[in-house]
Design a protein around this motif. Structure first.
Motif, PDB file in Angstrom:
ATOM      1  N   ASP A   1      -7.575   5.754  -1.487  1.00  0.00           N
ATOM      2  CA  ASP A   1      -6.691   5.011  -0.397  1.00  0.00           C
ATOM      3  C   ASP A   1      -5.515   6.314  -0.450  1.00  0.00           C
TER       4      ASP A   1
ATOM      5  N   TYR B   1      -7.824   2.847  -5.219  1.00  0.00           N
ATOM      6  CA  TYR B   1      -6.274   3.513  -5.032  1.00  0.00           C
ATOM      7  C   TYR B   1      -6.456   4.854  -5.029  1.00  0.00           C
TER       8      TYR B   1
ATOM      9  N   GLU C   1       0.917  -1.289  -0.035  1.00  0.00           N
ATOM     10  CA  GLU C   1      -0.012   0.013   0.007  1.00  0.00           C
ATOM     11  C   GLU C   1       0.797   1.344   0.054  1.00  0.00           C
TER      12      GLU C   1
END
Lengths: 186, 293
Positions: free
Chosen positions: B20, B17, A134
């Motif tokens: 995020d 994404y 991530e």
């Protein structure tokens, strides 16, 4: 106002939808456009075009949980398209640097232009990002989706410049390999 | 396919994404005001490296090295004084009146009464000082307590030099037959010459395109250089998903100056620490690096 409420306004064809969108996301969209175009004036035009495009796309689209990415995608596309039309302009913009970086991920040889579905390519990139940790994915997104500069990324995440550069370099290399595997490079 | 298209295609990646990346920023912002987690402290340490409020922290490793150097210098000084007598001379001289009273308070009736073990540690540092002649990076001898100071010669290894960072401009390409030396590597070689070895990361290019260090070409190249007397190290880094491969050399300045590549390859030589980002302090890549020789 919540994204869902803004989307409701679009569905109700209320013009205030655009006002609310501009209030909430205008500066973010302008920043992206400005990073690509290198001109605040053009960025504002691009932002306005984004609202118009969003007005036409919602409905049928219903981006209640992802309004900003939805708008950002439109802004990016419009701004990149604008740059492509005025090739000389790109030399003034960060886009020149970023396209060069992206070109590392593709072959300099034969092109498969015209045969690649943009959506499929996006999916391939998504798949690649899905495999990345991530932390790396976020840095990649900040650089190539939001067009943040390296110092900006360092400031946001507290990394050293060399670490960010190293991370991006490795990711580009891995992306190139991934795209090759997916058949995007001849 | 052009860079434009690829960049445009990045716009179409999974929206999650993007969310995020936005959320991660919000977390960072919360951490900045002290409401979120200890992990932020670690990242802040990284931020200090980039300058700003805590920019002075970048000098901490330098200060630590300086302190260590001064400490060693002080020990060397005391050791050098003792080593005039040398362990052999001292203990051969026992009882012969060589050490007169007053010269050393521990001498009684011309004989030393000290524990010989107490001397040896000082002597070992002294031998390092004599060999190095004050230059901390010159060749020397490592000893452990009670050991023979000449038994374990070593040559310092240079992994980082100066402030120059690895330039990932993306335009780097070395054509066949070419050998590129980084600025940091040439600077270190100019300063330290043959007094040190250099830990060098080698990137290989074929027709101007970088090739994997984990492939057959790199492997045969490592073998070739190994046969030519270079110390070659093959290293891997596991990022949680897959391995990355690195090809490194431990070479002297003479070896690097005489470096000859294969005709069909181009070479870029970087100092190891330079390639992996600064000094590597607080750099997780260093921490994760699993080295296989």
């Amino acid at each position: 106002m919540e994204d869902s409420e803004i989307v409701d306004l679009y569905f109700a064809r209320e013009e205030s939808a655009i006002l609310q969108t501009a209030q909430k996301y205008g500066s973010g969209l302008r920043k992206i456009a400005n990073a690509i175009l290198g001109s605040m004036e053009l960025a504002e035009e691009c932002e306005n075009d984004t609202y118009l495009r969003a007005w036409n796309l919602i409905p049928p689209n219903e981006p209640r949980t992802y309004l900003f990415p939805f708008l950002g995608k439109i802004t990016r596309h419009l701004a990149i398209d604008e740059c492509r039309k005025h090739a000389a302009q790109k030399r003034k913009a960060i886009l020149c640097e970023l396209t060069k970086e992206m070109e590392e991920c593709i072959s300099g040889g034969s092109s498969v232009e015209g045969t690649i579905q943009a959506g499929a390519l996006s999916q391939a990139i998504s798949a690649f990002l899905g495999k990345c940790p991530e932390e790396q994915r976020n840095v990649f997104m900040r650089r190539y989706w939001f067009f943040d500069s390296i110092p900006e990324i360092c400031q946001r995440y507290g990394y050293s410049q060399s670490k960010v550069k190293t991370m991006l370099f490795r990711m580009r290399e891995e992306l190139r390999k991934h795209l090759e595997k997916e058949g995007y490079v001849i | 396919m052009s860079g434009y298209e690829l960049l445009d295609a990045v716009g179409g990646v999974d929206f999650q994404y993007v969310m995020d990346a936005v959320e991660s920023m919000e977390k960072e912002a919360a951490a900045e005001v002290g409401t979120v987690k200890a992990g932020a402290r670690e990242r802040k340490r990284g931020a200090e490296k980039t300058g700003g409020k805590y920019g002075w922290m970048r000098f901490a490793p330098v200060a630590a090295c300086l302190c260590l150097g001064l400490g060693l210098f002080a020990l060397w000084g005391s050791g050098a004084t003792e080593s005039h007598n040398g362990p052999g001379e001292e203990w051969q001289g026992l009882g012969d009146g060589k050490y007169g009273a007053g010269e050393d308070s521990s001498v009684v009736d011309g004989s030393r009464t000290e524990d010989p073990n107490a001397e040896s540690s000082a002597v070992s540092f002294g031998s390092l000082g004599q060999e190095t002649d004050g230059n901390q990076i010159a060749q020397g001898a490592i000893d452990w307590i009670g050991g023979d100071p000449d038994q374990f010669p070593y040559t310092p290894m240079i992994s980082i030099y100066g402030e120059s960072g690895f330039d990932f401009s993306g335009d780097m390409a070395v054509m066949n037959g070419g050998v590129f030396f980084s600025e940091a590597l040439t600077g270190a070689m100019a300063e330290y010459g043959d007094a040190a070895k250099y830990r060098v990361l080698v990137e290989l290019f074929c027709d101007g395109v970088q090739i994997s260090s984990g492939g057959e070409v790199a492997r045969s190249e490592m073998e070739r250089l190994g046969d030519e007397g270079y110390t070659v190290a093959f290293e891997t880094y596991y990022d949680g998903a897959e391995n990355h491969y690195y090809f490194t050399l431990h070479a002297t300045a003479k070896q690097l100056e005489a470096f000859e590549g294969s005709a069909g390859l181009g070479y870029a030589l970087w100092l190891y620490g330079e390639y992996f980002g600064g000094t590597g302090l607080n750099d997780e890549y260093f921490g994760e690096m699993g080295i296989r020789y």
